[in-house]
Each structure stands twice: as structure tokens, then as C-alpha cells.
Design a protein around this motif. Structure first.
Motif, short mmCIF file in Angstrom:
data_model
loop_
_atom_site.label_atom_id
_atom_site.label_comp_id
_atom_site.label_asym_id
_atom_site.label_seq_id
_atom_site.Cartn_x
_atom_site.Cartn_y
_atom_site.Cartn_z
N GLY A 180 10.31 -6.10 -5.47
CA GLY A 180 10.68 -4.73 -5.88
C GLY A 180 10.24 -4.40 -7.30
N LYS A 205 1.32 3.17 -5.46
CA LYS A 205 0.83 1.85 -5.07
C LYS A 205 1.71 0.76 -5.68
N CYS A 206 2.08 0.93 -6.96
CA CYS A 206 2.92 -0.07 -7.62
C CYS A 206 4.29 -0.15 -6.94
N TYR A 207 4.82 0.99 -6.54
CA TYR A 207 6.13 1.01 -5.90
C TYR A 207 6.04 0.36 -4.51
N ILE A 208 5.01 0.69 -3.76
CA ILE A 208 4.86 0.15 -2.40
C ILE A 208 4.53 -1.35 -2.44
N GLU A 209 3.50 -1.73 -3.21
CA GLU A 209 3.10 -3.14 -3.25
C GLU A 209 4.14 -3.98 -3.99
N GLY A 210 4.85 -3.35 -4.93
CA GLY A 210 5.93 -4.05 -5.63
C GLY A 210 7.01 -4.52 -4.67
N SER A 211 7.15 -3.83 -3.52
CA SER A 211 8.18 -4.21 -2.56
C SER A 211 7.90 -5.59 -1.97
N ALA A 212 6.63 -6.04 -2.03
CA ALA A 212 6.30 -7.39 -1.54
C ALA A 212 6.53 -8.44 -2.63
N LEU A 213 6.81 -7.98 -3.85
CA LEU A 213 7.03 -8.91 -4.97
C LEU A 213 8.48 -8.87 -5.45
#
Lengths: 206, 215
Positions: free
Chosen positions: A173, A163-171
Motif C-alpha cells: 500500500g 500508477k503509484c497508488y495501484i502498483e503500491g497495492s502490491a507493495l
């Protein structure tokens, strides 16, 4: 009821209420030269003894054979969960490996969650090398450990890391943890941090 | 009941609360409460919160956290807890945990802006991300305290969050608000990128797939 069967039922319930497992998933436990595993399409929230079966480690087929191959290759694994949690499954669909972007992922899972190309023992063992978790291309993820308790925590942390890797892509990376730091933390986790807790739980699971 | 007995019970329950609200996984995270000006009570290192009893907690010296009394070794992050009590005199309880949405910001190393109505509780207009340090190191304590400033919370790079309150209930209020605000912040960022008015997982996966292709 057999203690190991009871353990699988308890964790199946927990994994279902955590929304990590559902129909189509599997939990297994090593039992000497045998393995105990949930049947195909078992309902994890209402699992009973009749949903669980025992096979010899050598000569089984289907999902049980995948688990047997992992047990044969890895002395440090005695419990396996094959699950399809939302974020790990999204990454497996894209075929993207997940670097450790959190310390607890580096510790319990390893420096990176690799993608096994196919759902066969050889690819799984390769992708799991030195780690407790891997993704399977378009087929969810494997989370494992010395005990069901550790495999369950591994599954929770894997899903959080995905989740952190996927949602981090909107922030912009998520930032990867350095390779050496990740390896060091994995070593300290296995040899020191988790040792007392897991040793006690391994005795209880036997 | 003595003050110490009450605090021990509050700390024991805090571990269960962390698990129940999915604010931590496994044996990670740790909590403490200030006993008096010179000592705090801490959870042990690497112990299952369900099995934890009040006898497993240690009393740790706030001025010198190497000094402690108890049957189990206290958390290796006791240095950060002690530093919080030393620098924030109002602090009565400290929580370190790994909640999911706070972890997304911590992993991306992005600060969380705090809405005006929550600023008096949090103690500032944003929650910063402290610099990275390996768990248990002096570097992590130093970086985390720099990120905390005078506020009630700080995100720990690639790790989780530290927050405090005048008591354990207030520390939990801060933690739960941070987690909810982090979730809303991430959804807002996804909607901005997708130029959409409502959030959906599909928009997120599209952003992710593009990100993976470029990576």
C-alpha cells in the motif's frame, strides 16, 4: 492558423505520443465567452484544424457542455483534457478515489483525486472543487490547468499518481500524504512555485 | 570552452534528457554539477527545461547554499545537492527527479534491493527510502542524507529520487538503472502475490481491487 487551434494540435500530438490520449478523448481551451474543443473521435496523433470546433460557453451540448460548466465554475481553469490513460482509467472503473501519495500530485492535482459519479457538469464541478483533476466513474479522467501546458503536466502527474497508488497495492500500500501537508503544498504550488512560469505561458496562450 | 561553460551546457542538456526519458514531469526535479571544491552550478526553481538557457543557471556555495550568484533563484532543493557534495567527495553531478517506477517505491516507502552485478555502481546492496519531509525543508535534507548513507542513490518518501555520479553521464546511468530495477521489482512482487510465473496487468488490477475493498 489561429494560435489557440495550433496550441491544441501541438498538445494533442504530445498527449498521443505520451500515450495519455487517443480517439474518444477531448482537449478544450477557454477563449473569452467561447470554448474551442476537439471533435468526437478525432485522431490525436494526426489532428488537423478541421478536427476542432468553437462553441459559445452558454448553450452548447454534449462533451462541450461538460467543459463549459467547468469553465463557468472555475476562473482558474482555462484548459481541459478529458483522457483515458491506463491507470487513472483502471481506478475510475473501480470507482476508487486516488489519495495524493506523491508531493507533485498534491501540488498540481490536489490532496485527492475524487470520482465524479456521472459525466455531467454538476458532478464534475463538485469533484474538481479546489483541484485540477478528477476521475469520472467508468469514463477516465479530467486534467486541467491555467494553460494547456499545465493541463498536460497535470495529466502526466495524475497518471503517475494513479500508477503509484495501484502498483503500491502490491507493495503493502502506498502511504498517503497528510491532509495539511497536501493543502499547504497545493497553495505554495499555485501561488509561488508555478507562478512565473504559468503567468508567462498564460500571456502566450491569449 | 572553460570548465564552467562546459558544465553549464551539460546541465542544460540534463533537463532535456530528464524530459525525453520521462524521468520527470513539468518543471519539477533539478540537477547540478560540481564546479570546484566550494561551488556547484544548479538549475533554477520552477523553470521549464525546454526554455532554460545556460544563463538561467546559478553558482551556489556548497558550504553555505544560501549564498548564490545568478539571474534566477536556484532550486529550493539546493541544500540537498550541497549536502551530497559535502558528504560524497567523489560526486561530480547530482540529479533529483520524479521517475515513475522509483516513485511507486517511494510512495509505498519500500527499499529497492540491488542485484550483485550492480552493487559496485550503486555503492551498496539496496537503495533506501529516506524519511518524509516537505519540499525545501531542513527535515527533508536531513532525512534524505540519512537514507543516502554512502550510496549513490536514495528514494525520497512520497516524492522521487536523488542520485549522483562522478559526472552527469554516470548520474544518468544510476538513475536509469534504478528506474528499470524498480519496474522489475514491482512486477516480481505482483507475480509473487498472484502466484504467477509471468507478469500481467490483470493480476495487478485484481490485487488493487482487493486492496480498495479492504481500504
Amino acid at each position: 492558423m489561429d494560435k489557440k487551434y495550433a496550441g491544441i494540435i501541438e498538445y494533442a500530438n504530445t498527449l498521443a505520443s505520451d500515450k495519455l490520449c487517443d480517439k474518444g478523448d477531448f482537449i478544450s481551451l477557454r477563449d473569452g465567452d467561447k470554448l474551442i474543443i476537439t471533435k468526437s473521435n478525432a485522431d490525436f496523433s494526426k489532428l488537423t484544424e478541421s478536427d476542432i470546433e468553437t462553441f459559445a460557453l452558454t448553450g452548447c451540448s454534449g462533451e462541450a457542455a461538460l467543459h463549459a460548466d467547468i469553465y463557468a465554475a472555475r476562473d482558474d481553469i482555462s484548459a481541459i483534457i478529458h483522457a483515458h490513460p491506463e491507470n487513472a482509467t483502471a481506478a475510475s472503473r473501480v470507482g476508487a478515489s486516488i489519495p495524493a501519495v506523491l508531493d507533485d500530485v498534491a501540488q498540481i492535482v490536489g490532496s485527492v483525486v475524487k470520482v465524479a459519479k456521472g459525466a455531467n457538469g454538476g458532478s464534475l464541478v463538485k469533484a474538481l472543487k479546489g483541484k485540477y483533476s478528477c476521475l469520472i466513474k467508468s469514463d477516465g479522467a479530467i486534467a486541467s490547468g491555467r494553460t494547456l501546458d499545465e493541463a498536460h503536466t497535470c495529466c502526466l502527474v495524475l497518471e503517475k499518481g494513479a500508477k503509484c497508488y495501484i502498483e503500491g497495492s502490491a507493495l503493502g500500500g502506498a502511504k498517503k500524504i497528510g491532509w495539511f501537508d497536501a493543502k499547504l503544498m497545493r497553495f505554495v504550488y499555485k501561488m509561488k512555485y508555478s507562478k512565473q512560469d504559468q503567468s508567462a505561458k498564460m500571456k502566450e496562450q491569449k | 570552452m572553460s570548465n564552467e561553460k562546459v558544465l553549464r551546457e551539460i546541465i542544460k542538456q540534463s533537463g532535456i534528457r530528464l524530459l525525453e526519458h520521462n524521468l520527470v514531469q513539468g518543471t519539477w526535479g533539478n540537477t547540478s554539477a560540481k564546479l570546484n571544491d566550494t561551488s556547484m552550478i544548479c538549475t533554477p526553481s520552477g523553470m521549464d527545461y525546454i526554455r532554460l538557457t545556460t544563463d538561467d543557471l546559478s553558482v551556489v556555495n556548497i558550504e553555505n547554499p544560501k549564498e548564490w550568484i545568478g539571474s534566477r533563484k536556484p532550486t529550493s532543493e539546493r541544500k540537498i545537492h550541497a549536502a551530497v557534495y559535502r558528504s560524497c567527495k567523489e560526486a561530480g553531478a547530482v540529479i533529483h527527479s520524479h521517475p515513475t517506477y522509483c516513485s511507486v517505491l517511494a510512495a509505498a516507502r519500500v527499499s529497492l534491493p540491488i542485484a550483485e552485478n550492480l552493487r559496485s555502481l550503486i555503492g551498496g546492496d539496496e537503495v533506501k527510502v529516506g524519511g518524509y519531509g516537505l519540499p525545501g525543508t531542513k527535515k527533508l535534507t536531513k532525512n534524505t542524507m540519512e537514507g543516502l548513507g554512502g550510496r549513490k542513490a536514495v528514494l525520497m518518501a512520497n516524492h522521487g529520487v536523488i542520485c549522483w555520479g562522478r559526472d552527469m553521464d554516470e548520474a544518468f546511468d544510476v538513475l536509469k538503472i534504478l528506474e528499470e530495477e524498480s519496474r522489475l521489482f514491482i512486477e516480481k512482487k505482483v507475480m509473487e502475490k498472484a502466484k504467477a510465473k509471468t507478469f500481467s496487468r490483470e493480476q495487478l488490477y485484481e490485487i488493487f481491487e482487493n486492496y480498495v475493498k479492504k481500504a
